[in-house]
Design a protein around this motif. Structure first.
Motif, mmCIF file in Angstrom:
data_model
loop_
_atom_site.group_PDB
_atom_site.id
_atom_site.type_symbol
_atom_site.label_atom_id
_atom_site.label_comp_id
_atom_site.label_asym_id
_atom_site.label_seq_id
_atom_site.Cartn_x
_atom_site.Cartn_y
_atom_site.Cartn_z
ATOM 1 N N PHE A 19 0.852 -1.177 0.000
ATOM 2 C CA PHE A 19 0.000 0.000 0.000
ATOM 3 C C PHE A 19 0.890 1.229 0.000
ATOM 4 O O PHE A 19 1.815 1.340 0.807
ATOM 5 C CB PHE A 19 -0.904 -0.004 1.240
ATOM 6 C CG PHE A 19 -1.814 1.189 1.335
ATOM 7 C CD1 PHE A 19 -2.897 1.324 0.484
ATOM 8 C CD2 PHE A 19 -1.588 2.183 2.278
ATOM 9 C CE1 PHE A 19 -3.742 2.419 0.568
ATOM 10 C CE2 PHE A 19 -2.434 3.283 2.376
ATOM 11 C CZ PHE A 19 -3.507 3.398 1.506
ATOM 12 N N GLU A 21 1.192 4.949 0.789
ATOM 13 C CA GLU A 21 0.553 6.016 1.557
ATOM 14 C C GLU A 21 1.214 7.348 1.233
ATOM 15 O O GLU A 21 2.418 7.517 1.426
ATOM 16 C CB GLU A 21 0.673 5.737 3.053
ATOM 17 C CG GLU A 21 -0.003 6.769 3.905
ATOM 18 C CD GLU A 21 0.154 6.506 5.392
ATOM 19 O OE1 GLU A 21 -0.138 7.431 6.166
ATOM 20 O OE2 GLU A 21 0.566 5.402 5.771
ATOM 21 N N GLU A 23 1.852 10.692 2.305
ATOM 22 C CA GLU A 23 1.805 11.465 3.544
ATOM 23 C C GLU A 23 1.437 12.920 3.266
ATOM 24 O O GLU A 23 1.954 13.541 2.348
ATOM 25 C CB GLU A 23 3.146 11.402 4.273
ATOM 26 C CG GLU A 23 3.441 10.041 4.852
ATOM 27 C CD GLU A 23 4.716 10.047 5.683
ATOM 28 O OE1 GLU A 23 5.636 10.835 5.397
ATOM 29 O OE2 GLU A 23 4.779 9.235 6.622
ATOM 30 N N GLU A 26 -3.320 12.068 1.959
ATOM 31 C CA GLU A 26 -3.718 10.663 2.032
ATOM 32 C C GLU A 26 -4.802 10.275 1.044
ATOM 33 O O GLU A 26 -4.921 9.107 0.682
ATOM 34 C CB GLU A 26 -4.133 10.292 3.460
ATOM 35 C CG GLU A 26 -2.959 10.134 4.420
ATOM 36 C CD GLU A 26 -2.364 11.454 4.925
ATOM 37 O OE1 GLU A 26 -2.916 12.532 4.628
ATOM 38 O OE2 GLU A 26 -1.322 11.391 5.598
ATOM 39 N N CYS A 27 -5.592 11.228 0.564
ATOM 40 C CA CYS A 27 -6.656 10.884 -0.387
ATOM 41 C C CYS A 27 -6.088 10.326 -1.692
ATOM 42 O O CYS A 27 -6.812 9.694 -2.461
ATOM 43 C CB CYS A 27 -7.562 12.080 -0.659
ATOM 44 S SG CYS A 27 -6.748 13.446 -1.507
ATOM 45 N N SER A 29 -3.537 8.117 -1.628
ATOM 46 C CA SER A 29 -2.928 6.828 -1.284
ATOM 47 C C SER A 29 -3.626 5.707 -2.039
ATOM 48 O O SER A 29 -4.815 5.805 -2.347
ATOM 49 C CB SER A 29 -3.023 6.587 0.224
ATOM 50 O OG SER A 29 -2.314 7.585 0.927
ATOM 51 N N SER A 30 -2.878 4.635 -2.337
ATOM 52 C CA SER A 30 -3.458 3.583 -3.177
ATOM 53 C C SER A 30 -2.641 2.299 -3.114
ATOM 54 O O SER A 30 -1.463 2.307 -2.762
ATOM 55 C CB SER A 30 -3.511 4.065 -4.626
ATOM 56 O OG SER A 30 -4.034 3.082 -5.482
ATOM 57 N N ILE A 51 6.115 9.269 0.290
ATOM 58 C CA ILE A 51 5.284 8.095 0.056
ATOM 59 C C ILE A 51 5.856 6.931 0.859
ATOM 60 O O ILE A 51 7.010 6.546 0.676
ATOM 61 C CB ILE A 51 5.215 7.740 -1.443
ATOM 62 C CG1 ILE A 51 4.560 8.902 -2.203
ATOM 63 C CG2 ILE A 51 4.437 6.443 -1.656
ATOM 64 C CD1 ILE A 51 4.568 8.745 -3.696
ATOM 65 N N LYS A 52 5.048 6.426 1.787
ATOM 66 C CA LYS A 52 5.450 5.286 2.609
ATOM 67 C C LYS A 52 4.823 4.024 2.043
ATOM 68 O O LYS A 52 3.679 4.042 1.615
ATOM 69 C CB LYS A 52 4.985 5.457 4.060
ATOM 70 C CG LYS A 52 5.650 6.572 4.793
ATOM 71 C CD LYS A 52 5.361 6.609 6.283
ATOM 72 C CE LYS A 52 4.050 6.057 6.712
ATOM 73 N NZ LYS A 52 3.704 6.289 8.104
ATOM 74 N N ASN A 53 5.575 2.943 2.051
ATOM 75 C CA ASN A 53 5.063 1.654 1.612
ATOM 76 C C ASN A 53 4.773 0.799 2.840
ATOM 77 O O ASN A 53 5.621 0.675 3.717
ATOM 78 C CB ASN A 53 6.087 0.937 0.738
ATOM 79 C CG ASN A 53 6.414 1.713 -0.526
ATOM 80 O OD1 ASN A 53 6.068 2.871 -0.647
ATOM 81 N ND2 ASN A 53 7.077 1.065 -1.446
ATOM 82 N N ASN A 54 3.568 0.241 2.879
ATOM 83 C CA ASN A 54 3.163 -0.645 3.960
ATOM 84 C C ASN A 54 2.535 -1.892 3.366
ATOM 85 O O ASN A 54 1.926 -1.835 2.310
ATOM 86 C CB ASN A 54 2.115 0.032 4.862
ATOM 87 C CG ASN A 54 2.615 1.311 5.472
ATOM 88 O OD1 ASN A 54 3.621 1.324 6.159
ATOM 89 N ND2 ASN A 54 1.921 2.413 5.214
#
Length: 165
Positions: A19, A21, A23, A26-27, A29-30, A51-54
């Protein structure tokens, strides 16, 4: 009191996925890497350092239909991951809407229309909005909907699929 929140994403399979995200915005994020690489980048929403990857749990929407029954309406707003979510659907639902960011996601939007038509034996008809009113006076069949998407100059559409008898 009649809302239940689940801590998972929706997709075409029961799995885990990356995912992205965004930062501070956030709208955007995908789960769609393509969305991050096209829409987010082209609109200068953020730089890639934000952009964080989770890893997230992904489930098929059909799991919830089996558990809770067929809903009247499903709204899919997943920033470029619409086709994957729709592929997790096996049951025709009375009304579905999903986003189309064009032209970047034309192919995916067309695939959504084709997939919904297949699971309903061509019993879905389609219409489009860019705000709160339909662009067409009547809902149209699959091939006409595909022609509309491939010929429009609009960059964004909300596509509505309505099940008919």
């Amino acid at each position: 009191s009649n809302v239940e929140v689940f801590n998972c994403a929706l997709g075409s399979a029961n799995t885990t996925s990356e995912f992205f995200e965004v930062e501070g915005n956030e709208c955007y994020s995908s789960l769609s890497k393509k969305h991050i690489e096209t829409t987010v980048t082209e609109r200068n929403v953020t730089n890639f350092d934000l952009i964080k990857n989770n890893k997230v749990v992904v489930e098929k929407i059909e799991n919830y239909i089996k558990k809770y029954d067929i809903p009247i309406y499903i709204k899919i707003d997943v920033e470029g991951y619409e086709y994957e979510v729709i592929q997790g659907l096996e049951t025709a639902v009375p009304l579905i809407s999903f986003e189309a960011n064009l032209p970047e996601f034309s192919k995916e939007s067309i695939n959504c229309i084709k997939y919904l038509s297949n699971i309903s034996s061509d019993k879905y008809v389609f219409n489009f909005t860019t705000n709160h009113s339909f662009l067409l006076e009547i809902f149209i069949k699959r091939n006409d909907a595909i022609k509309f998407i491939t010929s429009t100059q609009l960059r964004y559409l909300e596509i509505y699929a309505q099940l008919i008898d």
